[in-house]
Motif scaffolding. Structure first.
Motif, PDB file in Angstrom:
ATOM      1  N   UNK A 245      -9.824  -5.455   2.618  1.00 34.76           N
ATOM      2  CA  UNK A 245      -9.610  -4.395   3.518  1.00 34.76           C
ATOM      3  C   UNK A 245      -7.968  -4.008   3.439  1.00 34.76           C
ATOM      4  N   UNK A 246      -7.295  -4.959   3.351  1.00 37.84           N
ATOM      5  CA  UNK A 246      -5.874  -4.575   3.080  1.00 37.84           C
ATOM      6  C   UNK A 246      -5.715  -3.641   1.838  1.00 37.84           C
ATOM      7  N   UNK A 247      -6.190  -4.122   0.974  1.00 38.31           N
ATOM      8  CA  UNK A 247      -6.276  -3.264  -0.497  1.00 38.31           C
ATOM      9  C   UNK A 247      -7.048  -1.742  -0.440  1.00 38.31           C
ATOM     10  N   UNK A 248      -8.217  -2.023   0.132  1.00 40.94           N
ATOM     11  CA  UNK A 248      -9.019  -0.817   0.339  1.00 40.94           C
ATOM     12  C   UNK A 248      -8.362   0.360   1.156  1.00 40.94           C
ATOM     13  N   UNK A 249      -7.707   0.146   2.178  1.00 39.85           N
ATOM     14  CA  UNK A 249      -6.969   0.825   3.312  1.00 39.85           C
ATOM     15  C   UNK A 249      -5.810   0.960   3.209  1.00 39.85           C
ATOM     16  N   UNK A 250      -5.082   0.439   2.209  1.00 40.23           N
ATOM     17  CA  UNK A 250      -3.696   0.374   1.963  1.00 40.23           C
ATOM     18  C   UNK A 250      -2.815  -0.125   3.116  1.00 40.23           C
ATOM     19  N   UNK A 251      -3.155  -1.153   3.863  1.00 32.44           N
ATOM     20  CA  UNK A 251      -2.341  -1.430   4.978  1.00 32.44           C
ATOM     21  C   UNK A 251      -1.822  -2.773   4.821  1.00 32.44           C
ATOM     22  N   UNK A 252      -1.702  -3.201   3.250  1.00 30.86           N
ATOM     23  CA  UNK A 252      -1.240  -4.641   3.020  1.00 30.86           C
ATOM     24  C   UNK A 252       0.288  -4.857   3.816  1.00 30.86           C
ATOM     25  N   UNK A 253       0.961  -3.499   3.517  1.00 31.16           N
ATOM     26  CA  UNK A 253       2.329  -3.459   3.729  1.00 31.16           C
ATOM     27  C   UNK A 253       2.735  -3.633   5.483  1.00 31.16           C
ATOM     28  N   UNK A 254       1.710  -3.281   6.229  1.00 30.12           N
ATOM     29  CA  UNK A 254       1.885  -3.387   7.730  1.00 30.12           C
ATOM     30  C   UNK A 254       1.215  -4.569   8.234  1.00 30.12           C
ATOM     31  N   UNK A 255       0.620  -5.355   7.406  1.00 37.41           N
ATOM     32  CA  UNK A 255      -0.236  -6.591   7.824  1.00 37.41           C
ATOM     33  C   UNK A 255       0.320  -7.146   8.854  1.00 37.41           C
ATOM     34  N   UNK A 256       1.804  -7.677   8.862  1.00 37.69           N
ATOM     35  CA  UNK A 256       2.241  -8.577   9.914  1.00 37.69           C
ATOM     36  C   UNK A 256       3.069  -7.626  10.753  1.00 37.69           C
TER      37      UNK A 256
END
Lengths: 309, 269
Positions: free
Chosen positions: A113-124
């Motif tokens: 989901x992090x990859x798909x929605x582009x939220x890896x940079x805000x995961x934490x």
């Protein structure tokens, strides 16, 4: 996949949704279109079992919503309007919590989901610190984490900047290839850009329900072509244009230094080759020629015009 | 249980691996409890991510500590008693204020921020949500009371306390925490405003505490009213006498509150 039969929902004296019926096939992207307060959100809330219709039956797959709300919710992913999230949670913890409640093992899906929605940079990051666009993406990730058969999105692009809107639309179209997607919006281009099918709803009633391309054609098949030239004045251009076959109207557009006209044409034939030949025959210079898809907007205005009365 | 035993017997006669069956039975039970457990974990985490938890714990320990050490009555050593009676005497009253402060946000905040819409469209039963939140509040209250065990260490050092009232006192505290948490969760489900949820919870918990005290002003035939008071049952347990009537009372409050909360949330649909 989804069958809705005669659902009505009242809040006090207000009838939010009035005897609405429709059915949605598997793998269709359906847009629920309507002015503000038309009953879009209420309809979606009933589909997701958040609200119970006063009358009427909703069945999803072979499940009746009233009998098995928990089972129905397992195959639905839902992004409510304005993506409500827990502000004091970290994005990763939030997705982890949703995954746990839904019984998803491991954190593989969260990474996907992090990859798909582009939220890896805000995961934490704390959800409360995120911008509107990222909140919307986190909400979207939440709604898709269990890989649902049906994805229901309430105004998925509201409050996003143009780049984000395009990204989200592409994402929806990508998902819509395999899944059933229902989205609500009051933005017309969004429906034209993403949806296979449109249901226009106004003051709780369905006023149109058809494929997007059919609705675009339905208004007499009229098209608008914007023409910008130089080398002649407007009356000369208008006279030549109105002589072309299929042209029913010409109006002046005074928004540039060039001589511009908006041509309304009927029929299914494309008038653009005729315009080009005419302009080049006169030895004028053609700067711009644009086919404007305005028909859905007109359909929408005609059908929902009563709302402003 | 007899059904389970007989099914195990059947399996045995067919030579199926019993352990695997039992394991899957336990697995199913866990699977069923998955949603409330996940919700409980999330809520507990939320308590400790905000400073409110630490503030509440510090105030609670400060106030109860002052009662334990009898600061207002001349001091702990003046009485020369190795007991925690003064601590447990005031605990019910203090919990009527503290527990609603812990529970007030559980539903009110979700209703206010709209996150309840996500929560109620997850594949969980409404009762599971309520139970998860109730467990989180109860567990948090227990965590808050836990440091008072240091007092116990102190009195074990200076004297030899009677274990009955202390064990009873802590058991009673857990039951009281549960009952007040359940009432607080109920109050929280009634409003989108946390302050109103707090005041509602406080009024309800305080009334439950007060009920057995007003019997003094009532005719003798109305004295049964004291059975409705939390403090009446807590006093019984904290004497070290664990009576089923007191347990039934606390469990009834918890179950009734959870059921009513579930009904309220379902009726919101």
């Amino acid at each position: 996949m989804i069958t809705v039969q005669g659902i009505t929902k009242r809040f006090g004296d207000i009838t939010a949704v009035n005897n609405v019926s429709f059915s949605i096939k598997e793998g269709e992207i359906t847009g629920l279109l309507g002015p503000n307060g038309a009953g879009k959100t209420t309809t979606l809330r009933m589909l997701t079992c958040y609200l119970r219709p006063d009358t009427g039956v909703i069945s999803i797959g072979d499940l009746n919503v009233e009998d098995g709300p928990v089972e129905v919710r397992k195959i639905i992913g839902y992004l409510p309007e304005s993506a409500p999230l827990y502000n004091d949670m970290i994005v990763y913890d939030y997705l982890n919590y949703i995954a746990e409640v839904r019984g998803i093992e491991g954190n593989g899906r969260i990474a996907e989901m992090g990859d798909l929605c582009g939220i890896n940079s805000v995961m934490h990051m704390n959800i409360g610190e995120l911008s509107k666009g990222y909140r919307q993406r986190v909400g979207l990730a939440q709604s898709m984490i269990h890989d649902p058969e049906i994805l229901i999105l309430d105004e998925p692009t509201s409050g996003l900047d143009p780049n984000q809107i395009i990204e989200i639309r592409n994402l929806i179209r990508e998902i819509g290839k395999k899944k059933t997607v229902i989205l609500s919006t009051h933005i017309l281009p969004e429906v034209e850009a993403t949806c296979d099918r449109v249901i226009i709803i106004d003051r709780g009633n369905i006023v149109a329900d058809d494929r997007t391309d059919n609705l675009q054609k339905v208004s007499g098949g009229e098209k608008m072509v914007l023409v910008r030239i130089s080398g002649a004045d407007y009356p000369a251009l208008a006279a030549e244009l109105s002589r072309l076959p299929g042209v029913v109207g010409v109006e002046e557009v005074g928004d540039s230094d060039l001589v511009s006209a908006r041509v309304t044409c009927s029929g299914t034939d494309d008038v653009r080759p005729e315009i080009f030949r005419m302009v080049s025959g006169k030895n004028w210079t053609l700067y711009e020629m644009l086919l404007e898809q305005r028909s859905l907007e007109r359909v929408f205005r005609e059908l929902t015009a009563g709302g402003t009365k | 249980m007899s059904i389970l035993n007989s099914s195990i017997k059947n399996l045995r006669s067919r030579g199926a691996p019993v352990e695997a069956h039992v394991r899957s039975f336990a697995g199913n039970a866990l699977l069923y409890a998955r949603a409330p457990m996940a919700i409980m974990k999330k809520e507990l985490m939320a308590y400790f991510f905000t400073p409110i938890a630490y503030i509440v714990i510090i105030i609670f320990l400060g106030v109860t500590g002052s009662f334990f050490f009898q600061i207002l009555n001349g001091g702990f050593f003046y009485y020369n008693q190795a007991e925690m009676r003064s601590f447990f005497q005031f605990l019910p009253l203090i919990l009527t204020i503290v527990v609603p402060a812990i529970t007030m946000r559980l539903f009110a905040e979700e209703i206010h921020s709209g996150t309840i819409e996500v929560m109620m469209t997850l594949p969980v039963k409404t009762a599971d949500v309520v139970v998860g939140k109730f467990l989180a509040a109860t567990l948090f209250t227990c965590i808050m009371i836990a440091p008072s065990l240091i007092y116990l260490v102190t009195i074990i050092i200076v004297g030899s306390p009677d274990p009955g009232p202390i064990i009873g006192g802590y058991l009673g505290s857990i039951l009281l925490a549960g009952a007040y948490s359940a009432v607080g969760v109920l109050a929280s489900s009634l409003s989108r405003n946390q302050i109103i949820a707090f005041i509602g919870g406080l009024a309800s918990c305080f009334s439950l505490w007060l009920v057995d005290k007003i019997t003094i002003f009532l005719p003798a035939r109305l004295s049964f009213i004291e059975f409705f008071g939390t403090d009446f049952h807590f006093r019984n347990i904290s004497r070290g006498i664990i009576d089923s009537r007191d347990l039934v009372y606390f469990f009834s409050i918890i179950v009734i509150s959870i059921l009513v909360t579930t009904k309220i949330l379902d009726d919101r649909r």
